[in-house]
Scaffold this active site. Structure first.
Site, PDB file in Angstrom:
ATOM      1  N   LYS A 171      16.905  41.873  15.172  1.00  0.00           N
ATOM      2  CA  LYS A 171      16.542  41.564  16.565  1.00  0.00           C
ATOM      3  C   LYS A 171      17.777  41.045  17.297  1.00  0.00           C
ATOM      4  O   LYS A 171      18.492  40.175  16.791  1.00  0.00           O
ATOM      5  CB  LYS A 171      15.414  40.530  16.596  1.00  0.00           C
ATOM      6  CG  LYS A 171      14.888  40.251  18.008  1.00  0.00           C
ATOM      7  CD  LYS A 171      13.626  39.403  17.959  1.00  0.00           C
ATOM      8  CE  LYS A 171      13.116  39.061  19.348  1.00  0.00           C
ATOM      9  NZ  LYS A 171      12.808  40.263  20.146  1.00  0.00           N
ATOM     10  N   HIS A 220      11.839  36.196  13.420  1.00  0.00           N
ATOM     11  CA  HIS A 220      11.863  37.653  13.505  1.00  0.00           C
ATOM     12  C   HIS A 220      12.825  38.233  12.472  1.00  0.00           C
ATOM     13  O   HIS A 220      13.643  37.502  11.880  1.00  0.00           O
ATOM     14  CB  HIS A 220      12.286  38.112  14.907  1.00  0.00           C
ATOM     15  CG  HIS A 220      11.204  37.970  15.931  1.00  0.00           C
ATOM     16  ND1 HIS A 220      10.901  36.772  16.539  1.00  0.00           N
ATOM     17  CD2 HIS A 220      10.345  38.883  16.460  1.00  0.00           C
ATOM     18  CE1 HIS A 220       9.900  36.954  17.392  1.00  0.00           C
ATOM     19  NE2 HIS A 220       9.559  38.220  17.369  1.00  0.00           N
TER      20      HIS A 220
END
Length: 265
Positions: free
Chosen positions: A158, A154
């Site tokens: 995040k 990601h």
């Protein structure tokens, strides 16, 4: 019937995408937003958002008290998302939540609240239909190839690791997979954390880099063979069809549903 919608976090990347999705759908009506810094303003006053006369609230409870809404969309962060979802349920507004990182205790508390008030709620670790299919395929494969590892990647903003999608994938695999510890019994990490996190013998590795959006692969190994199941979200538009589907279905529910796969036909 038009569904009236409140969105939390309209300036976030996912929230901004949701605002544009709702604004572009004639069956939806955006009636308010919750934002931590722009209370009292209109959406048209915020750069990067549609020029709409939609009120912005900093206090979520005041928003839920004053605004007549059917659905609440939360795509923020775990701490705020949990509190927002509790309040929405208390006020009889159906939450659609894409915030990952809730603990088991938090999920159970929301499940109880949803049932007590008879208000439907959908929490989805991932709204991309392809990601849901990836999880279902991994569940099937785990029955036959129980040696498996998960690599999720990601963007570097995040907050939770591993991702909710990875945790959900491992949980689904455990429904069909024979429980086992993987690797050499005397395996030793010469650098702590090298083998990643572990749940029921499945190792989960989290990658965080700028330029990524949301990507996951599940690797299976067996004698003389390997299988990789992979999904990639290249931009946040990939999540909006799942959000739209949840908004359409959540008002027909009277309980909490966890996972987009549970509402797919």
């Amino acid at each position: 019937m038009t569904k009236k919608i409140i969105i939390a976090g309209p300036r976030g990347k996912m929230g901004n995408e949701a605002v544009h999705m709702v604004d572009g759908d004639t069956s939806f009506e955006l009636v308010a937003c919750i934002d931590r810094t722009n209370g009292g303003k209109q959406m048209k006053d915020i750069e990067g958002l549609p020029t709409l006369q939609i009120p912005i609230y900093e206090d979520p409870e005041a928003c839920f008290q004053e605004i007549d809404a059917d659905v609440f969309i939360d795509l923020t962060v775990p701490g705020a998302g949990f509190e927002h979802t509790k309040l929405a349920l208390l006020y009889g507004i159906h939450p659609v939540v894409g915030t990952s990182g809730f603990s088991d205790d938090q999920l159970e508390a929301l499940r109880d609240l949803s049932m007590t008030h008879g208000t439907g709620c959908i929490i989805a670790p991932n709204f991309a239909v392809g990601a849901v299919l990836m999880m279902q395929f991994a569940k099937t494969a785990a029955k036959y190839l129980p040696d498996a590892e998960i690599i999720e990647k990601h963007h570097d903003q995040k907050l939770d690791a591993p991702s909710g999608t990875a945790v959900k994938t491992a949980a689904m695999m455990q429904e069909t997979r024979e429980s086992k510890q993987q690797g050499h019994p005397e395996e030793k990490e010469t650098l702590e954390g090298a083998r990643g996190a572990e749940t029921d013998g499945i190792h989960i590795h989290s990658v965080r880099l700028p330029g990524l959006v949301a990507h996951q692969e599940v690797l299976f190994g067996g004698p003389g063979q390997g299988l990789t199941i992979r999904h990639d979200s290249y931009n946040r538009a990939s999540f909006m069809e799942g959000v739209k589907l949840c908004v359409q279905k959540v008002t027909d529910l009277d309980r909490l549903v966890y996972g987009l796969e549970n509402i797919l036909d």
